[in-house]
Scaffold this motif. Structure first.
Motif, mmCIF file in Angstrom:
data_model
loop_
_atom_site.group_PDB
_atom_site.id
_atom_site.type_symbol
_atom_site.label_atom_id
_atom_site.label_comp_id
_atom_site.label_asym_id
_atom_site.label_seq_id
_atom_site.Cartn_x
_atom_site.Cartn_y
_atom_site.Cartn_z
ATOM 1 N N ASP A 1 28.712 -16.994 -33.756
ATOM 2 C CA ASP A 1 28.536 -18.215 -34.558
ATOM 3 C C ASP A 1 29.163 -19.417 -33.859
ATOM 4 O OD1 ASP A 1 27.190 -16.843 -36.612
ATOM 5 O OD2 ASP A 1 29.091 -16.270 -37.536
ATOM 6 N N TYR A 2 28.977 -19.470 -32.544
ATOM 7 C CA TYR A 2 29.589 -20.519 -31.726
ATOM 8 C C TYR A 2 29.192 -21.914 -32.199
ATOM 9 C CZ TYR A 2 31.276 -23.035 -27.659
ATOM 10 O OH TYR A 2 31.944 -23.899 -26.851
ATOM 11 N N ASP A 3 27.981 -22.059 -32.716
ATOM 12 C CA ASP A 3 27.509 -23.369 -33.175
ATOM 13 C C ASP A 3 28.282 -23.879 -34.387
ATOM 14 O OD1 ASP A 3 26.357 -21.295 -34.628
ATOM 15 O OD2 ASP A 3 24.565 -22.457 -35.128
ATOM 16 N N SER A 4 29.052 -23.012 -35.050
ATOM 17 C CA SER A 4 29.859 -23.444 -36.198
ATOM 18 C C SER A 4 31.311 -23.730 -35.804
ATOM 19 C CB SER A 4 29.827 -22.384 -37.300
ATOM 20 O OG SER A 4 30.601 -21.264 -36.918
ATOM 21 N N ALA B 1 33.192 -19.506 -36.513
ATOM 22 C CA ALA B 1 33.105 -18.900 -35.189
ATOM 23 C C ALA B 1 34.163 -17.799 -35.084
ATOM 24 C CB ALA B 1 33.325 -19.954 -34.112
ATOM 25 N N PRO C 1 29.932 -19.002 -25.738
ATOM 26 C CA PRO C 1 28.968 -18.486 -26.715
ATOM 27 C C PRO C 1 28.583 -17.057 -26.372
ATOM 28 C CG PRO C 1 28.295 -20.641 -25.865
ATOM 29 C CD PRO C 1 29.448 -20.172 -25.013
#
Length: 142
Positions: free
Chosen positions: A33-36, A46, A28
């Motif tokens: 946009d690592y959470d995507s 991401a 991350p």
């Protein structure tokens, strides 16, 4: 331990770069946009370095290419095969990325325009290295 030829060094370097890129794709901050981050879907938003669209599958492919490069760098013949074969694979992936609709399920890796052009450059560079570093020089025997 024997010295590595130039083609072996190139394959090792490419393998190390692919390993690094594969690892960075899971960090991350380096990947925005690592959470995507999805496993293998076109809607994984991401992006590695905020530019190159990635997914878990995309990162795994980079890691596998990296491992292959490191292992195949052990001999000049397999290093050449890695560079030229890998280059061909990246050119095919470039063409695939140009042909598919990026918003469709066909874009399962996924790729975006930045990935496509990087794949073109990688493919050409890998093939050029594989050919140029194994070309035998001709000597005049007159």
């Amino acid at each position: 331990m024997t010295a590595r030829s130039r083609v072996q060094q190139a394959a090792l370097l490419m393998g190390a770069v692919f390993l690094l890129v594969g690892i960075l794709g899971f960090i991350p901050g380096v990947t925005t946009d690592y959470d995507s981050l999805k496993f293998a879907e076109h809607d994984s938003t991401a992006k590695l370095l905020g530019v190159f669209q990635v997914s878990v599958l995309h990162n795994i492919v980079h890691l596998l290419f990296g491992v292959a490069g490191v292992l195949m760098s052990r001999a000049a013949s397999t290093a050449r095969t890695y560079l030229i074969g890998g280059g061909v694979i990246y050119l095919v992936l470039w063409l695939y990325g140009l042909i598919i609709d990026h918003d469709s399920s066909a874009n399962f890796v996924p790729v975006n325009n930045a990935d496509n052009w990087l794949h073109l450059v990688l493919g050409l560079v890998m093939i050029a290295l594989g050919v140029a570093l194994t070309r035998r020089s001709r000597t005049d025997t007159r």
